[in-house]
Design a protein around this motif. Structure first.
Motif, PDB file in Angstrom:
ATOM      1  N   SER A  96       0.830  -1.203   0.000  1.00 19.84           N
ATOM      2  CA  SER A  96       0.000   0.000   0.000  1.00 19.84           C
ATOM      3  C   SER A  96       0.866   1.254   0.000  1.00 19.84           C
ATOM      4  CB  SER A  96      -0.926   0.019   1.223  1.00 19.84           C
ATOM      5  OG  SER A  96      -2.050  -0.797   1.016  1.00 19.84           O
ATOM      6  N   THR A  97       1.945   1.221   0.778  1.00 21.03           N
ATOM      7  CA  THR A  97       2.851   2.368   0.822  1.00 21.03           C
ATOM      8  C   THR A  97       3.497   2.591  -0.536  1.00 21.03           C
ATOM      9  OG1 THR A  97       3.310   1.870   3.153  1.00 21.03           O
ATOM     10  CG2 THR A  97       4.815   3.394   2.037  1.00 21.03           C
ATOM     11  N   ILE A  98       3.931   1.517  -1.164  1.00 22.62           N
ATOM     12  CA  ILE A  98       4.567   1.635  -2.471  1.00 22.62           C
ATOM     13  C   ILE A  98       3.559   2.098  -3.527  1.00 22.62           C
ATOM     14  CG2 ILE A  98       5.736   0.346  -4.309  1.00 22.62           C
ATOM     15  CD1 ILE A  98       6.837  -1.483  -2.027  1.00 22.62           C
ATOM     16  N   ALA A  99       2.336   1.556  -3.463  1.00 23.58           N
ATOM     17  CA  ALA A  99       1.315   1.911  -4.463  1.00 23.58           C
ATOM     18  C   ALA A  99       0.795   3.333  -4.269  1.00 23.58           C
ATOM     19  CB  ALA A  99       0.147   0.921  -4.391  1.00 23.58           C
ATOM     20  N   TYR A 100       0.441   3.671  -3.036  1.00 25.47           N
ATOM     21  CA  TYR A 100      -0.175   4.982  -2.781  1.00 25.47           C
ATOM     22  C   TYR A 100       0.852   6.107  -2.725  1.00 25.47           C
ATOM     23  CZ  TYR A 100      -4.944   3.366  -1.912  1.00 25.47           C
ATOM     24  OH  TYR A 100      -6.212   2.854  -2.061  1.00 25.47           O
ATOM     25  N   GLN A 101       1.861   5.949  -1.891  1.00 22.74           N
ATOM     26  CA  GLN A 101       2.839   7.035  -1.750  1.00 22.74           C
ATOM     27  C   GLN A 101       3.865   7.032  -2.884  1.00 22.74           C
ATOM     28  OE1 GLN A 101       1.557   5.473   1.273  1.00 22.74           O
ATOM     29  NE2 GLN A 101       0.350   7.352   1.114  1.00 22.74           N
ATOM     30  N   GLY A 102       4.156   5.854  -3.421  1.00 26.72           N
ATOM     31  CA  GLY A 102       5.093   5.767  -4.528  1.00 26.72           C
ATOM     32  C   GLY A 102       4.454   6.095  -5.862  1.00 26.72           C
ATOM     33  N   VAL A 107       6.595   9.481  -4.621  1.00 24.89           N
ATOM     34  CA  VAL A 107       7.801   9.220  -3.828  1.00 24.89           C
ATOM     35  C   VAL A 107       8.633   8.149  -4.533  1.00 24.89           C
ATOM     36  CG1 VAL A 107       8.682   8.483  -1.570  1.00 24.89           C
ATOM     37  CG2 VAL A 107       6.563   9.810  -1.706  1.00 24.89           C
ATOM     38  N   ASP A 108       9.943   8.263  -4.442  1.00 23.46           N
ATOM     39  CA  ASP A 108      10.854   7.358  -5.145  1.00 23.46           C
ATOM     40  C   ASP A 108      10.542   5.887  -4.838  1.00 23.46           C
ATOM     41  OD1 ASP A 108      13.545   7.154  -6.695  1.00 23.46           O
ATOM     42  OD2 ASP A 108      13.816   5.863  -4.943  1.00 23.46           O
ATOM     43  N   ILE A 109      10.227   5.125  -5.866  1.00 24.76           N
ATOM     44  CA  ILE A 109       9.820   3.730  -5.713  1.00 24.76           C
ATOM     45  C   ILE A 109      10.938   2.875  -5.139  1.00 24.76           C
ATOM     46  CG2 ILE A 109       8.918   1.687  -6.880  1.00 24.76           C
ATOM     47  CD1 ILE A 109       6.963   3.999  -6.915  1.00 24.76           C
ATOM     48  N   ASP A 110      12.149   3.041  -5.643  1.00 25.18           N
ATOM     49  CA  ASP A 110      13.281   2.229  -5.175  1.00 25.18           C
ATOM     50  C   ASP A 110      13.530   2.441  -3.687  1.00 25.18           C
ATOM     51  OD1 ASP A 110      13.655   1.162  -7.683  1.00 25.18           O
ATOM     52  OD2 ASP A 110      15.172   2.635  -8.268  1.00 25.18           O
ATOM     53  N   PHE A 111      13.414   3.691  -3.241  1.00 25.23           N
ATOM     54  CA  PHE A 111      13.605   3.993  -1.818  1.00 25.23           C
ATOM     55  C   PHE A 111      12.553   3.278  -0.975  1.00 25.23           C
ATOM     56  CE2 PHE A 111      12.067   6.668   1.702  1.00 25.23           C
ATOM     57  CZ  PHE A 111      13.165   6.577   2.546  1.00 25.23           C
ATOM     58  N   LEU A 112      11.285   3.386  -1.387  1.00 26.80           N
ATOM     59  CA  LEU A 112      10.208   2.751  -0.632  1.00 26.80           C
ATOM     60  C   LEU A 112      10.369   1.237  -0.593  1.00 26.80           C
ATOM     61  CD1 LEU A 112       7.114   4.803  -1.892  1.00 26.80           C
ATOM     62  CD2 LEU A 112       8.368   5.089   0.262  1.00 26.80           C
ATOM     63  N   GLN A 113      10.746   0.653  -1.713  1.00 27.92           N
ATOM     64  CA  GLN A 113      10.918  -0.800  -1.770  1.00 27.92           C
ATOM     65  C   GLN A 113      12.077  -1.263  -0.896  1.00 27.92           C
ATOM     66  OE1 GLN A 113      11.129  -1.382  -6.053  1.00 27.92           O
ATOM     67  NE2 GLN A 113       8.986  -2.019  -6.130  1.00 27.92           N
ATOM     68  N   GLY A 166       0.343   0.770 -10.344  1.00 19.06           N
ATOM     69  CA  GLY A 166       1.417   0.417  -9.428  1.00 19.06           C
ATOM     70  C   GLY A 166       1.268  -0.989  -8.888  1.00 19.06           C
ATOM     71  N   TYR A 167       0.056  -1.352  -8.523  1.00 23.21           N
ATOM     72  CA  TYR A 167      -0.176  -2.708  -8.005  1.00 23.21           C
ATOM     73  C   TYR A 167       0.166  -3.765  -9.059  1.00 23.21           C
ATOM     74  CZ  TYR A 167      -2.396  -1.750  -3.470  1.00 23.21           C
ATOM     75  OH  TYR A 167      -2.644  -1.398  -2.166  1.00 23.21           O
ATOM     76  N   SER A 168      -0.120  -3.471 -10.321  1.00 24.33           N
ATOM     77  CA  SER A 168       0.193  -4.438 -11.376  1.00 24.33           C
ATOM     78  C   SER A 168       1.700  -4.662 -11.483  1.00 24.33           C
ATOM     79  CB  SER A 168      -0.381  -3.962 -12.716  1.00 24.33           C
ATOM     80  OG  SER A 168       0.261  -2.783 -13.170  1.00 24.33           O
ATOM     81  N   LYS A 169       2.477  -3.616 -11.255  1.00 26.74           N
ATOM     82  CA  LYS A 169       3.934  -3.745 -11.282  1.00 26.74           C
ATOM     83  C   LYS A 169       4.453  -4.433 -10.027  1.00 26.74           C
ATOM     84  CE  LYS A 169       4.580   0.280 -14.273  1.00 26.74           C
ATOM     85  NZ  LYS A 169       5.151   1.642 -14.418  1.00 26.74           N
ATOM     86  N   ILE A 170       3.823  -4.140  -8.908  1.00 30.51           N
ATOM     87  CA  ILE A 170       4.191  -4.792  -7.652  1.00 30.51           C
ATOM     88  C   ILE A 170       3.965  -6.297  -7.753  1.00 30.51           C
ATOM     89  CG2 ILE A 170       3.528  -5.055  -5.229  1.00 30.51           C
ATOM     90  CD1 ILE A 170       2.901  -1.994  -5.280  1.00 30.51           C
TER      91      ILE A 170
END
Length: 208
Positions: A96-102, A107-113, A166-170
């Motif tokens: 959820s953090t990666i999808a919503y905030q990323g 927000v930078d996806i690599d950082f969140l991941q 984003g969820y599809s990529k996750i």
């Protein structure tokens, strides 16, 4: 050891309903169940949730609040419950953090991941159940809610489209730990699909 099942999906996808149905189902099988949520889950986490939902924050601040809440959640609730054999059903987690905030807020996806991965090292196994529901259906459900206190209830269609993308990529990165369930059907049908698709629930199939 217990099992951790994470439910993901955009607002209005029906995940909260499915969590309650699964909780009732597992309890009927004499299983110990903890239903929890993010942000939240612990006293500290619920305080973070109030800030997260009620304050006007940028995406990075939201992410830090979510991560702080999550770490306490893992330490204070999730790990202790798993240790004594509970099924932990969690409404939202790292994705959820990666999808919503990323993907949603930029927000930078690599950082969140990277941060999410470090936190998840505290847990031995995670299964994500993603309720994939048509955006229009989700928006209709949101509009029908009697209480609209969630900051994302009034978000734009474009925002939710970014999140769904984003969820599809996750899903690709998660691989086998990510189970996608069609949320466009009746609630009983969606629940039946969850029982069929989630390997951790296979032990109960023959009892139905």
């Amino acid at each position: 050891m217990g099992r951790l099942l994470i439910f993901e999906g955009i607002d209005g996808s029906g995940k909260s309903t499915q969590i309650q149905m699964l909780s009732d189902f597992l309890k009927s099988k004499n299983q110990k169940v903890l239903v929890t949520r993010e942000p939240g889950g612990s006293k500290f986490g619920e305080n973070c949730r109030k800030l997260f939902l009620n304050e006007k924050l940028d995406g990075l601040t939201e992410a830090f609040l979510a991560f702080a809440s999550r770490n306490e959640h893992i330490l204070q609730k999730i790990k202790p419950a798993l240790k004594v054999g509970y099924w932990v059903l969690c409404d939202r987690f790292s994705d959820s953090t990666i999808a919503y905030q990323g993907y949603g807020r930029g927000v930078d996806i690599d950082f969140l991941q990277k941060v999410a991965s470090e936190m998840e090292k505290q847990l031995s196994d995670i299964k994500i159940i993603y309720i994939h529901t048509n955006l229009e259906i989700c928006l209709q459900r949101i509009r029908k809610r009697e209480v609209k206190d969630e900051k994302f209830d009034n978000a734009s269609r474009i925002f939710y489209e970014r999140i769904m993308n984003g969820y599809s990529k996750i899903a690709i990165k998660r691989g086998d730990s990510f189970v996608q369930v069609d949320g466009n059907h009746k609630t009983d049908e969606v629940f039946s699909n969850i029982l069929q698709k989630v390997p951790e629930l296979a032990q109960f199939k023959c009892d139905d």
